[in-house]
Design an enzyme around this catalytic site. Structure first.
Site, PDB file in Angstrom:
ATOM      1  N   LYS A  93       0.801  -1.227   0.000  1.00  0.00           N
ATOM      2  CA  LYS A  93       0.000   0.000   0.000  1.00  0.00           C
ATOM      3  C   LYS A  93       0.836   1.280   0.000  1.00  0.00           C
ATOM      4  CE  LYS A  93      -4.196  -1.820   0.186  1.00  0.00           C
ATOM      5  NZ  LYS A  93      -5.093  -1.685  -0.985  1.00  0.00           N
ATOM      6  N   GLU A 115      -9.553   6.012   3.267  1.00  0.00           N
ATOM      7  CA  GLU A 115     -10.315   4.948   3.904  1.00  0.00           C
ATOM      8  C   GLU A 115      -9.347   3.816   4.192  1.00  0.00           C
ATOM      9  OE1 GLU A 115      -9.874   5.139   0.733  1.00  0.00           O
ATOM     10  OE2 GLU A 115      -9.272   3.075   0.281  1.00  0.00           O
ATOM     11  N   SER A 382       1.684  -9.663  -0.462  1.00  0.00           N
ATOM     12  CA  SER A 382       1.389  -8.229  -0.477  1.00  0.00           C
ATOM     13  C   SER A 382       1.555  -7.542   0.873  1.00  0.00           C
ATOM     14  CB  SER A 382      -0.026  -7.999  -1.006  1.00  0.00           C
ATOM     15  OG  SER A 382      -0.952  -8.740  -0.235  1.00  0.00           O
TER      16      SER A 382
END
Lengths: 427, 272
Positions: A93, A115, A382
């Site tokens: 991210k 968010e 991830s």
């Protein structure tokens, strides 16, 4: 597909999917964002700053790791892990959070909002805000705050305000609603750092572009490691779909089988999973036309997954096109399988994977034994699983009498609902 | 002249702005909604905005969100709303405009929606998350074909080009969102509002209605000096929330609307 694939079009569409379905208040700001994105990110100053931050601050390139024990244990294809979990803040991210926050900084915005579901995007955005000296508010469903408590504390320690959202299913979808409301209200001073390949144009392409470094790096690393730049199979989990797009984009033009893994939750009834391709239909949610879990009246369904980051009723529009084109296949992995994969990787490789990534791993564990030993599987790890430790322990305690891990990996009853055990089709 | 045009013409002749109340269909339940619509008419509504509940109303503040949640919990959906309007249309002598998000229409199918909406006697539709760009391909032609007005939003962030674009597609009226933000009551109104409204009116072929944040008679009068219509939503929705179980809810709603329209107290409806 090389050469021909140039989506989205100028209207923000990937085939028939995508677009810009937002209230008028956001139309001009989105156009401004599109222009800024196209101009600023081409600029040398921006490119250099982003590249510096990604390498010296975030930790790129991330290693490509040959999971030898895991490969031996499964007895089939060679498994390579793209270690996005080793990035600063613990997940892919940060690629997008730094990219968008830097863009907002260049645009003169003083505040960023985001968010978050699992909390990883929230932590990454709060981190970027601290780094660039911007004000930051993170919206998070109260159910997600409960199951990802560690990340809530991290965001607050980074100086961000964490606003709990107590509406709907109190998860990612509701956090996006609230972030959009904030943005509609404060759009002049605020940039909304949307955390996946979702939402109105330009978000799906912008987030994809900030993440495509994952696949680009993996190609180079794989070539160095194995002599060939492409694996036989690449696998990634798909919530909104950002880490999957980030990995797959580099391989779209090659003969690589691409598999996205959705959250199968606890069963195939609406409300018990987040498998949009298995149980969804075309709809419009959060500014984009895509596959959505909804009832027949167009009301958005609640979703369930043990993994907060996959617990979302829509999928990025580009995924819908790529599936339609037959380029990416999608399968669902249920909660029990993901938890088993979490334990399996921890015990064979000494790596605690995020529960999101555990879905991709579970799919790989099903397929690897049926593939030739010369074949190569690339899986996107991830994120790291520290944030999920409490959830996994709680899950195990709740299911203590059912657990038979070796068996679960291939014959767990919940799994049959989603996909039959794979045959040796790939070897 | 369409009923919406007639309503604005009548208001213009009476030298006042149109009063456009908003309520959510199905709040507290769909059986009560027709009586509330009658109360709005009795209180002096010129045009009614009827909300369609949606699970994820990104342009609405907490008051309207809660109304949508109550309506959905009571089993309300778009098809039922259209049937309810059809059954009661004759008794409601004002234009009714549907205020909705796009996904319920998308799920029903644009053509089926337009057929049912036209048959029910609705006059127009405002779809909050469907900007002109996304409406042009299918929504606009189908709505035109069925004689339904398509109302579009304008916002403080709308550029000159966007105002032009909206002016080309909005029919019946245009709805100016008087501040950036979600629906809800505001104590003060933006000072530049009157100037903006005047500027926008010059560029629009249809009347301009102002909403989002209006809650008192003073605000209605103030905005009415500049705009051809004023929307009051959350203040009425809040009343329905607070008095939802009261047997005299329609009378209370009518009284609230009278206060806002400044109409002298007439005969009460549904009080006993």
């Amino acid at each position: 597909m090389k050469g021909k694939y140039a989506w989205p079009d100028e209207r923000g569409y990937f085939g028939e999917y995508g677009g810009c379905f937002v209230p008028e208040t956001l139309m001009a700001p989105l156009a401004e964002l599109s222009r800024a994105y196209d101009q600023v990110t081409k600029h040398r100053t921006f490119k250099r700053r982003l590249s510096d931050l990604l390498s010296s601050y975030a930790g790129r390139p991330t290693p490509l790791y040959y999971a030898e024990r895991l490969t031996q244990r499964l007895g089939g294809a060679q498994i390579y892990l793209k270690r996005e979990d080793l990035l600063h803040t613990g997940a892919h991210k940060i690629n997008n959070a730094i990219g968008q926050s830097l863009l907002a900084h260049f645009m003169g915005k003083e505040r960023i909002i985001a968010e978050t579901g699992a909390g990883q995007h929230g932590v990454a955005t709060a981190t970027a805000a601290a780094l660039l000296g911007m004000k930051c508010t993170i919206y998070m469903g109260t159910e997600d705050m409960r199951r990802q408590r560690l990340n809530v504390d991290r965001m607050r320690l980074l100086g961000a305000e964490v606003a709990g959202v107590d509406a709907g299913s109190c998860t990612l979808k509701d956090a996006i609603n609230e972030a959009l409301r904030d943005w509609v209200t404060n759009v002049r001073t605020t940039h909304y750092v949307l955390g996946s390949v979702l939402g109105p144009d330009p978000y799906p392409r912008m987030v994809r572009d900030f993440h495509r470094v994952i696949g680009d790096e993996a190609r180079v690393q794989l070539k160095k490691e194995t002599g060939r730049a492409t694996p036989d199979l690449a696998v990634a989990c798909v919530g909104g779909g950002s880490n999957a797009i980030g990995l797959f984009t580099a391989f779209l033009g090659d003969p690589v089988r691409l598999i996205g893994v959705e959250a199968g939750g606890t069963g195939s009834d609406l409300g018990h999973h987040a498998a949009r391709f298995a149980g969804g239909s075309l709809g419009v949610l959060h500014g984009t036309r895509t596959m959505v879990l909804q009832d027949q009246d167009g009301q958005i369904a609640n979703t369930h997954s043990v993994s907060a980051g996959l617990d979302y009723p829509a999928i990025g529009p580009e995924h819908v096109l790529l599936r339609e084109l037959g380029r990416i296949e999608y399968f669902a992995i249920c909660d029990a399988e993901a938890i088993s994969a979490f334990h399996f990787l921890a015990e064979t490789e000494g790596i605690l994977p995020a529960l999101e990534s555990s879905h991709a791993l579970a799919e790989v564990f099903k397929r690897a034994p049926n593939m030739n030993k010369k074949m190569v599987i690339l899986v996107n790890l991830s994120g790291r699983g520290d944030k999920d430790v409490e959830s996994v322990i709680a899950y195990d305690a709740e299911h203590a009498d059912e657990i038979d891990r070796e068996a679960e990996l291939s014959i767990h009853p919940a799994m049959r609902k989603w996909s039959a055990p794979t045959t040796s089709e790939e070897s | 002249m369409t009923p919406i045009e007639e309503a604005f013409a009548r208001c213009a002749a009476e030298k006042r702005s149109a009063f456009v109340p908003f309520i959510m269909a199905g709040d507290p339940d769909l059986a009560t909604t027709p009586r509330l619509l009658e109360a709005l008419v009795a209180g002096g509504a010129d045009i009614i905005e009827l909300g369609v509940p949606f699970s994820d109303p990104i342009a609405d503040g907490p008051v309207n969100q809660r109304a949508a949640t109550r309506a959905l919990a009571a089993g309300t959906h778009l098809g039922e709303i259209l049937r309810m309007v059809a059954r009661h249309r004759d008794r409601l002598d004002v234009p009714i405009v549907l205020f909705t998000y796009f996904n319920p229409i998308h799920a029903l199918g644009i053509r089926r929606f337009a057929e049912q909406a036209a048959a029910s006697g609705l006059d127009g539709v405002l779809c909050v998350d469907l900007p002109p760009e996304e409406a042009e391909a299918e929504y606009l032609p189908v709505m035109r074909e069925h004689g339904l007005d398509t109302i579009f939003l304008l916002a403080p962030t709308s550029t000159k080009d966007r105002v032009k674009r909206v002016a080309q597609v909005t029919t019946g009226f245009a709805y100016y969102v008087s501040r950036t933000g979600v629906t809800g009551e505001q104590e003060t109104l933006p000072s530049e509002l009157r100037k903006t409204v005047k500027r926008l009116r010059r560029r629009l072929p249809v009347p301009l209605v102002v909403g989002f944040g209006v809650s008192s008679r003073e605000q209605v009068v103030e905005i009415g000096k500049a705009a051809q219509g004023v929307v009051v939503g959350s203040a009425l929705v809040r009343l329905i929330e607070e008095e939802g179980r009261a047997r005299d809810l329609p009378a209370k709603l009518e009284a609230a609307v009278r206060k806002l329209t400044g109409q002298p107290k007439g005969s009460e409806v549904g009080a006993q």
